[in-house]
Design a protein around this motif. Structure first.
Motif, short mmCIF file in Angstrom:
data_model
loop_
_atom_site.label_atom_id
_atom_site.label_comp_id
_atom_site.label_asym_id
_atom_site.label_seq_id
_atom_site.Cartn_x
_atom_site.Cartn_y
_atom_site.Cartn_z
N GLY A 108 -114.75 -16.60 51.46
CA GLY A 108 -114.52 -17.83 52.19
C GLY A 108 -113.58 -18.67 51.46
O GLY A 108 -112.98 -19.71 52.05
N ASP A 109 -113.47 -18.53 50.21
CA ASP A 109 -112.50 -19.16 49.38
C ASP A 109 -111.14 -18.75 49.85
O ASP A 109 -110.76 -17.94 50.51
CB ASP A 109 -112.57 -18.66 47.65
CG ASP A 109 -113.66 -19.38 47.11
OD1 ASP A 109 -114.28 -20.18 47.68
OD2 ASP A 109 -113.91 -18.54 46.10
N GLU A 110 -110.23 -19.74 49.65
CA GLU A 110 -108.84 -19.90 50.16
C GLU A 110 -107.93 -19.78 49.31
O GLU A 110 -107.74 -20.25 48.19
CB GLU A 110 -108.60 -20.89 51.03
CG GLU A 110 -109.50 -21.46 52.22
CD GLU A 110 -109.08 -22.69 52.98
OE1 GLU A 110 -109.77 -22.85 53.90
OE2 GLU A 110 -108.24 -23.46 52.33
N ILE A 111 -106.86 -18.63 49.78
CA ILE A 111 -105.46 -18.64 48.89
C ILE A 111 -104.34 -19.05 49.79
O ILE A 111 -104.19 -18.81 51.05
CB ILE A 111 -105.33 -17.19 48.58
CG1 ILE A 111 -106.18 -16.48 47.76
CG2 ILE A 111 -103.95 -16.86 48.22
CD1 ILE A 111 -106.34 -14.93 47.38
N VAL A 112 -103.44 -19.79 49.19
CA VAL A 112 -102.20 -20.24 50.13
C VAL A 112 -100.87 -19.47 49.57
O VAL A 112 -100.64 -19.44 48.52
CB VAL A 112 -101.91 -21.76 49.87
CG1 VAL A 112 -100.89 -22.23 50.65
CG2 VAL A 112 -103.14 -22.51 50.43
N LEU A 113 -100.52 -18.85 50.61
CA LEU A 113 -99.05 -17.90 50.16
C LEU A 113 -97.95 -18.82 51.05
O LEU A 113 -98.15 -19.53 52.06
CB LEU A 113 -99.30 -16.75 50.95
CG LEU A 113 -100.29 -16.01 50.19
CD1 LEU A 113 -100.64 -14.54 50.93
CD2 LEU A 113 -100.37 -16.04 48.74
N PRO A 124 -100.28 -8.61 46.47
CA PRO A 124 -101.35 -8.48 45.58
C PRO A 124 -102.54 -9.46 46.15
O PRO A 124 -103.66 -9.33 45.92
CB PRO A 124 -100.51 -8.95 44.25
CG PRO A 124 -99.30 -8.71 44.29
CD PRO A 124 -98.84 -8.93 45.74
N TRP A 125 -102.13 -10.82 46.50
CA TRP A 125 -103.07 -11.82 47.00
C TRP A 125 -103.55 -11.36 48.30
O TRP A 125 -104.88 -11.61 48.54
CB TRP A 125 -102.28 -13.20 47.22
CG TRP A 125 -101.47 -13.35 45.75
CD1 TRP A 125 -100.18 -13.52 46.02
CD2 TRP A 125 -102.25 -13.82 44.72
NE1 TRP A 125 -99.91 -13.81 44.33
CE2 TRP A 125 -101.02 -13.94 43.68
CE3 TRP A 125 -103.50 -13.93 44.26
CZ2 TRP A 125 -101.46 -14.47 42.37
CZ3 TRP A 125 -103.69 -14.17 42.72
CH2 TRP A 125 -102.57 -14.43 42.05
N LEU A 126 -102.78 -10.59 49.14
CA LEU A 126 -103.41 -10.18 50.73
C LEU A 126 -104.41 -9.09 50.14
O LEU A 126 -105.50 -9.01 50.88
CB LEU A 126 -102.42 -9.46 51.29
CG LEU A 126 -101.29 -10.79 52.02
CD1 LEU A 126 -100.25 -10.02 52.97
CD2 LEU A 126 -102.23 -11.81 52.88
N GLU A 127 -104.12 -8.26 49.15
CA GLU A 127 -104.94 -7.20 48.93
C GLU A 127 -106.13 -7.88 48.40
O GLU A 127 -107.35 -7.33 48.62
CB GLU A 127 -104.21 -5.97 48.02
CG GLU A 127 -103.04 -5.34 48.50
CD GLU A 127 -103.80 -4.48 49.71
OE1 GLU A 127 -104.85 -3.75 49.68
OE2 GLU A 127 -103.22 -4.36 50.65
#
Length: 423
Positions: A108-113, A124-127
């Motif tokens: 549930g944590d978020e990554i912004v691309l 790498p972040w999508l994986e």
């Protein structure tokens, strides 16, 4: 800047079969300068040993790596050499670091691309997100600025955002993104900021202190050195990371992130490449012999940027003289400071691959396709395989190179209905 003296520093121009080539492929990899080549060869011959021994070749190898770290720290304005991590390439470093950061993330944590990034700062972040069931938010592409959409920052970075990964410069359009603005907001929200500076590093002064980011990565082979990656990380963040590493490896940065035997000859070449930039600063940029390495690098970089911007204007003036051409990126003289010297275009009804093949036959080396920026190509509404024609200028590029390119475009061999014509 004396272009002939610059070219004398690149042995490729002394090769009979290559000396008349036009190298407009620098965004994918520049030619190696003499000081980088010499340093790599010297390392392989004079101190070819693994690290940690008390014998001379091992000691010399360690000393050269230490010097290379100090030089890379000066390049990005790091606080100390321990903040510099070497790795096989930018992509490998990013995959490795994403896994290390992932150890502290939860479902549930978020990554912004961003849609303005090279795939090496996306996949790498999508994986990682797929494996850990993280949420991914995107900064969309802005067709007005040819970079990511600044207006979407406030709504994209939330209290749940843990990582923001973004590019300093777009490798299709050349746009220099306002990464400092994004970093400031992200850090206020408690997120880690990871900057891909691969395209920016050869064409601008890097100051990680001013940017306010946590990580910044670039590639030596686009800085006139060997194929190797350079990662800067804020020391306290590096110290907190739990890496994937062999058990005997040191637990201290940067060593805990450098797994296995280092490419010592490549790292020596990085030192040579940065020394070359410092040399430009002394010879043409007004820096003195007594100036520290950082001052010489900054002076050298600014000298190169001035040279490249003049060539960019020459290219743009020439391209605008053709009908049926579309240029992607800033084109006006007042906007040159907002782009790096990477220019992409398409010709109406003419595949980019056909243009690329024709240029290769004329000794002009350039790229076509998506250039691993699938998100940008998609946002521009272009075919992913054929993409754009991309030229990228470098410190050894000349006005004659530009004119040869424009003349080759003028003589483009294709059906009359498809041929670009001078206006």
């Amino acid at each position: 800047m004396d272009i002939e003296r610059i070219r004398q520093q690149f042995p490729v121009f002394s090769i009979p079969t290559l000396k008349d080539s036009v190298f407009f492929d620098g965004a994918a990899g520049t030619q190696m300068c003499k000081s980088a080549l010499d340093a790599s060869v010297r390392s392989a011959i004079e101190h070819n040993a693994n690290l940690g021994g008390h014998f001379s070749t091992s000691t010399l190898a360690r000393q050269e790596i230490d010097r290379a770290r100090c030089a890379a720290a000066a390049l990005v304005n790091a606080n100390c050499a321990e903040e510099i991590v070497f790795g096989h390439n930018m992509t490998t470093l990013t995959f490795h670091l994403s896994r290390c950061l992932g150890r502290s993330l939860r479902k549930g944590d978020e990554i912004v691309l961003t849609r303005s990034d090279h795939e090496a700062n996306i996949s790498p972040w999508l994986e990682l997100a797929k494996d850990l069931e993280l949420s991914v938010r995107w900064l969309p592409f802005d067709s007005q600025t040819y970079g990511f959409d600044i207006s979407e920052i406030e709504s994209s970075i939330t209290e749940r955002t843990k990582i923001v990964a973004l590019s300093y410069a777009n490798n299709i359009t050349g746009t220099i993104n306002d990464v400092a603005l994004v970093a400031a907001l992200a850090r206020r929200k408690g997120a880690i900021v990871y900057i891909d500076a691969v395209q920016f590093a050869p064409h601008g002064v890097i100051d990680v202190q001013a940017l306010g980011c946590d990580f910044l990565v670039c590639s030596s082979h686009k800085l006139y050195g060997p194929h190797h990656g350079i990662l800067w990380g804020r020391l306290e963040v590096l110290e907190a990371l739990i890496p994937y590493k062999p058990r005997p490896t040191s637990d201290s940065p940067p060593y805990k992130l450098e797994t296995g035997t280092k490419s010592r000859e490549a790292i020596a070449g990085i030192l040579g490449a940065i020394d070359h930039l410092a040399w430009i600063g002394r010879e043409f940029g007004g820096a003195s012999e007594q100036s520290d390495k950082r001052q010489q690098i900054v002076a050298g970089t600014r000298t190169v940027v001035e040279h490249e911007q003049g060539l960019v204007q020459q290219v743009l003036d020439g391209l605008k003289g053709f009908e049926g051409i579309r240029i992607y990126g800033y084109c006006e003289p007042s906007e040159l400071s907002r782009r790096v010297p990477t220019l992409s275009f398409t010709l109406e009804s003419t595949p980019s691959e056909v243009v690329s093949q024709h240029m290769a036959e004329q000794g002009i080396r350039l790229w076509h396709g998506n250039n691993f920026s699938t998100e940008t190509i998609g946002a521009l509404g272009l075919d992913q395989n054929d993409g754009v024609v991309r030229i990228s200028l470098a410190q050894y590029s000349s006005q004659d190179d530009v004119q040869r390119f424009l003349s080759a475009l003028d003589r483009f061999s294709c059906p009359a209905s498809h041929r670009p014509h001078r206006r």
